[in-house]
Enzyme design. Structure first.
Site, PDB file in Angstrom:
ATOM      1  CG  ASP A   1      40.944  42.140  45.329  1.00 30.44           C
ATOM      2  OD1 ASP A   1      40.687  40.927  45.278  1.00 30.44           O
ATOM      3  OD2 ASP A   1      42.077  42.598  45.111  1.00 30.44           O
TER       4      ASP A   1
ATOM      5  CG  ASN B   1      36.370  30.282  47.093  1.00 34.60           C
ATOM      6  OD1 ASN B   1      37.005  30.934  46.251  1.00 34.60           O
ATOM      7  ND2 ASN B   1      35.826  30.843  48.159  1.00 34.60           N
TER       8      ASN B   1
ATOM      9  CG  HIS C   1      37.929  34.111  45.428  1.00 32.69           C
ATOM     10  ND1 HIS C   1      38.156  33.579  46.674  1.00 32.69           N
ATOM     11  CD2 HIS C   1      39.062  34.757  45.100  1.00 32.69           C
ATOM     12  CE1 HIS C   1      39.378  33.879  47.057  1.00 32.69           C
ATOM     13  NE2 HIS C   1      39.951  34.592  46.112  1.00 32.69           N
TER      14      HIS C   1
ATOM     15  CD  GLU D   1      35.211  34.587  48.816  1.00 31.88           C
ATOM     16  OE1 GLU D   1      35.926  34.872  49.777  1.00 31.88           O
ATOM     17  OE2 GLU D   1      35.425  33.585  48.104  1.00 31.88           O
TER      18      GLU D   1
HETATM   19  C1  GLP Z   1      42.882  36.650  46.935  1.00 31.67           C
HETATM   20  C2  GLP Z   1      42.698  37.771  45.937  1.00 31.67           C
HETATM   21  C3  GLP Z   1      42.491  37.248  44.546  1.00 31.67           C
HETATM   22  C4  GLP Z   1      43.562  36.216  44.258  1.00 31.67           C
HETATM   23  C5  GLP Z   1      43.347  35.034  45.169  1.00 31.67           C
HETATM   24  C6  GLP Z   1      44.405  33.953  44.937  1.00 31.67           C
HETATM   25  O1  GLP Z   1      41.668  36.301  47.432  1.00 31.67           O
HETATM   26  N1  GLP Z   1      41.559  38.617  46.276  1.00 31.67           N
HETATM   27  O2  GLP Z   1      42.576  38.345  43.631  1.00 31.67           O
HETATM   28  O3  GLP Z   1      43.474  35.797  42.898  1.00 31.67           O
HETATM   29  O4  GLP Z   1      43.414  35.436  46.529  1.00 31.67           O
HETATM   30  O5  GLP Z   1      45.606  34.343  45.554  1.00 31.67           O
HETATM   31  P1  GLP Z   1      46.969  33.545  45.306  1.00 31.67           P
HETATM   32  O6  GLP Z   1      47.428  33.962  43.942  1.00 31.67           O
HETATM   33  O7  GLP Z   1      47.888  33.999  46.406  1.00 31.67           O
HETATM   34  O8  GLP Z   1      46.628  32.076  45.382  1.00 31.67           O
END
Ligand code: GLP
Length: 241
Positions: free
Chosen positions: A67, A136, A138, A143
Site C-alpha cells: 500500500d 481494527n 485491516h 479496512e
Molecule cells: C498500516 C499499514 C498496514 C500495517 C498496519 C499496522 O495501516 N497499512 O500494512 O500492517 O498499519 O502497522 P504497525 O505494524 O505499525 O502496527
C-alpha cells in the site's frame, strides 16, 4: 492457519527474516510482498544484517509493497516508499527497477490497479507475502467493510487508522486516503506470513484466529488461504483460547 507464539518481536524478526533469506537463497529470482509499519522492522533488520554478512543477495529479487498513501509525494519522509528505503532497500542490493509500489498519486486508480496486477502476474506472482495487521483487523489498507475487495483500490482511511498513524505526520496533515492491494491480490500470494506484536493487536488477532470470516475483520479471510502462518508475541496472543 498456523499460529506460532514467541517471547519477543526480535525473535519473531529473526525467525521470519530467516524464512525470507532462505527463500531468496533457494530462489534468487524470488518475488516478495512486503508491508510497512513498526511490526516488520525486526524482520527487515535481520534481513539487512544477513545481507551485510554476505549471507544473501537480493540482486535478482522483485518486491511489491502492499500500500501507499495518496496525495503525498513519493519522497516525503512519511511515505511508505521512504519507510521501505530507510528500513530495508537502502541496506541491501535490490535493484531500484525491481522495487514496486502502487502510485498513490495516479490520476486513474483503475488503470493503476490493473498495472500493478499485471506487473505481479508478469513477475510470476508473489511467493511470500509479509503482513502486519491493524488494530481494527485491516491488512494492507483493507479496512473493515461490507465486502471483500479483489484488486488494488483507493480507500478512505478509518478514524482508527488515521489516529494510529497521524502521530508520524508533523509537517503536513496525514492523508485520509490510500491505495492498497485488495484482499484478492493478497490471497493470490503462494504463502502468507502475518506478524502481530503488542497488546493493541490482541483483539484483532482473536477475531482473526477464532472469529468468523467476515469483511468486518478483513484479516479473517486468511482462514481461507492454504498456507498462512501467524507469528505472535505473548501480548498479541493474550486473548486466544
Ligand atoms: C498500516 C499499514 C498496514 C500495517 C498496519 C499496522 O495501516 N497499512 O500494512 O500492517 O498499519 O502497522 P504497525 O505494524 O505499525 O502496527
Amino acid at each position: 492457519m498456523n499460529v506460532l507464539i514467541y517471547d519477543s518481536a526480535e525473535v519473531i524478526g529473526q525467525v521470519v527474516g530467516k524464512l525470507f533469506c532462505d527463500h531468496v537463497n533457494n530462489a534468487p529470482k524470488a518475488c516478495l510482498g512486503l508491508a510497512t509499519g513498526v511490526t516488520p522492522i525486526p524482520t527487515y533488520n535481520y534481513i539487512a544484517e544477513e545481507y551485510a554478512k554476505g549471507k544473501v543477495s537480493f540482486s535478482n529479487v522483485t518486491t511489491f509493497n502492499l500500500d501507499e498513501y495518496c496525495d503525498l509525494p513519493r519522497e516525503h519522509r512519511n511515505s511508505f516508499y521512504s519507510f521501505m528505503m530507510d528500513n530495508l532497500f537502502s541496506k541491501i542490493d535490490i535493484k531500484p527497477e525491481n522495487i514496486n509500489f502502487l502510485d498513490g498519486n495516479a490520476a486513474d486508480v483503475e488503470a493503476e490497479s490493473r498495472r500493478y496486477a499485471q506487473k505481479i502476474e508478469a513477475a510470476g506472482g508473489i511467493d511470500i507475502q509479509l503482513l502486519g495487521i491493524g488494530r481494527n483487523g485491516h491488512i494492507g489498507f483493507n479496512e473493515p467493510s461490507d465486502k471483500f475487495t479483489d484488486e488494488a483500490f483507493k480507500v478512505k482511511l478509518t478514524d482508527s487508522t488515521i489516529e494510529a498513524n497521524s502521530v508520524f505526520f508533523d509537517d503536513i496533515p496525514m492523508p485520509h486516503f490510500a491505495i492498497t492491494m485488495g484482499i484478492g491480490s493478497i490471497m493470490r500470494a503462494k504463502k502468507i506470513l502475518l506478524i502481530a506484536t503488542g497488546e493493541s493487536k490482541a483483539q484483532a488477532i482473536k477475531n482473526t484466529v477464532e472469529g468468523e470470516v467476515t469483511p468486518q475483520n478483513p484479516a479473517s479471510i486468511l482462514n481461507q488461504h492454504p498456507d498462512v502462518t501467524i507469528y505472535l508475541d505473548r501480548a498479541a496472543a493474550s486473548l486466544l483460547k
